[in-house]
Design a protein around this motif. Structure first.
Motif, short mmCIF file in Angstrom:
data_model
loop_
_atom_site.label_atom_id
_atom_site.label_comp_id
_atom_site.label_asym_id
_atom_site.label_seq_id
_atom_site.Cartn_x
_atom_site.Cartn_y
_atom_site.Cartn_z
N LEU A 1 0.83 -1.21 0.00
CA LEU A 1 0.00 0.00 0.00
C LEU A 1 0.86 1.26 0.00
CD1 LEU A 1 -2.73 -1.10 2.55
CD2 LEU A 1 -3.02 -0.76 0.09
N TRP A 2 1.89 1.26 0.83
CA TRP A 2 2.77 2.42 0.92
C TRP A 2 3.49 2.66 -0.40
CZ3 TRP A 2 8.11 3.24 0.74
CH2 TRP A 2 8.52 4.52 1.13
N LEU A 3 4.01 1.60 -1.00
CA LEU A 3 4.70 1.74 -2.29
C LEU A 3 3.74 2.23 -3.37
CD1 LEU A 3 6.99 -1.41 -2.31
CD2 LEU A 3 7.70 0.98 -2.18
N GLY A 4 2.51 1.76 -3.34
CA GLY A 4 1.52 2.21 -4.30
C GLY A 4 1.27 3.71 -4.19
N GLU A 5 1.23 4.21 -2.96
CA GLU A 5 1.02 5.65 -2.76
C GLU A 5 2.24 6.45 -3.23
OE1 GLU A 5 0.01 6.22 1.29
OE2 GLU A 5 -1.93 5.22 1.07
N GLN A 6 3.41 5.90 -3.09
CA GLN A 6 4.62 6.60 -3.52
C GLN A 6 4.74 6.60 -5.04
OE1 GLN A 6 5.86 8.24 -0.99
NE2 GLN A 6 4.31 7.02 0.07
N ARG A 7 4.28 5.55 -5.67
CA ARG A 7 4.37 5.42 -7.12
C ARG A 7 3.45 6.42 -7.82
NH1 ARG A 7 5.06 0.14 -7.72
NH2 ARG A 7 3.06 -0.24 -6.79
N THR A 8 2.31 6.70 -7.27
CA THR A 8 1.32 7.56 -7.91
C THR A 8 1.86 8.95 -8.24
OG1 THR A 8 -0.44 6.30 -6.88
CG2 THR A 8 -1.03 8.46 -7.71
N PRO A 9 2.48 9.69 -7.30
CA PRO A 9 3.01 11.01 -7.66
C PRO A 9 4.10 10.92 -8.75
CG PRO A 9 2.86 10.81 -5.29
CD PRO A 9 2.57 9.45 -5.87
N ALA A 10 4.93 9.93 -8.68
CA ALA A 10 5.99 9.78 -9.68
C ALA A 10 5.39 9.51 -11.05
CB ALA A 10 6.95 8.66 -9.28
N GLU A 11 4.36 8.70 -11.10
CA GLU A 11 3.70 8.41 -12.37
C GLU A 11 3.07 9.67 -12.95
OE1 GLU A 11 2.59 3.73 -11.72
OE2 GLU A 11 1.07 5.23 -11.34
N ARG A 12 2.46 10.49 -12.09
CA ARG A 12 1.87 11.74 -12.57
C ARG A 12 2.93 12.68 -13.14
NH1 ARG A 12 -1.61 13.51 -7.67
NH2 ARG A 12 -0.94 11.56 -6.84
N GLN A 13 4.09 12.73 -12.47
CA GLN A 13 5.17 13.57 -12.98
C GLN A 13 5.65 13.06 -14.33
OE1 GLN A 13 7.97 13.49 -9.72
NE2 GLN A 13 7.33 15.53 -9.03
N ALA A 14 5.78 11.75 -14.46
CA ALA A 14 6.21 11.17 -15.73
C ALA A 14 5.19 11.46 -16.82
CB ALA A 14 6.44 9.67 -15.59
#
Length: 112
Positions: free
Chosen positions: A84-97
């Motif tokens: 769950l924590w990794l999923g939350e961290q991935r979301t902002p990075a994906e938006r930036q990409a």
């Protein structure tokens, strides 16, 4: 954003060691007795038992002793907090990409 606190910290600390990660990988296939878990490692049994204790204290594994045989299992859902924590961290990075990709597409020279 949920606060995972101590549970996440304990899981991350437990998985920080390569031996413990290898044990978790092995246990993801099926439960195993301690002697079977110890076989691939060049360490004394008490050293492996310390690694198992760290995993058990973090709630990643459980163990059951029957006579002289201790069987260790991966605790169902033990890594959910990490997922769950990794999923939350991935979301902002994906938006930036995604924004970067859009910007590069818009600013690319047009073929005429």
């Amino acid at each position: 954003m949920p606060n995972y606190g101590d549970e996440l910290d304990a899981v991350l600390r437990a998985l920080a060691d390569p031996t413990r990660r290898a044990v978790v990988e092995r246990l993801s296939r099926s439960p195993a007795v301690v002697s079977e878990l110890a076989a691939p490692f060049a360490m004394a049994l008490p050293s492996l038992m310390q690694h198992l204790r760290v995993l058990e204290d973090a709630g990643v594994v459980t163990s059951e002793k029957q006579g002289r045989v201790r069987t260790v299992s991966l605790r169902p859902g033990a890594l959910d907090v990490l997922h769950l924590w990794l999923g939350e961290q991935r979301t902002p990075a994906e938006r930036q990409a995604d924004r970067l990709g859009l910007h590069l597409t818009r600013s690319a020279p047009k073929d005429t």
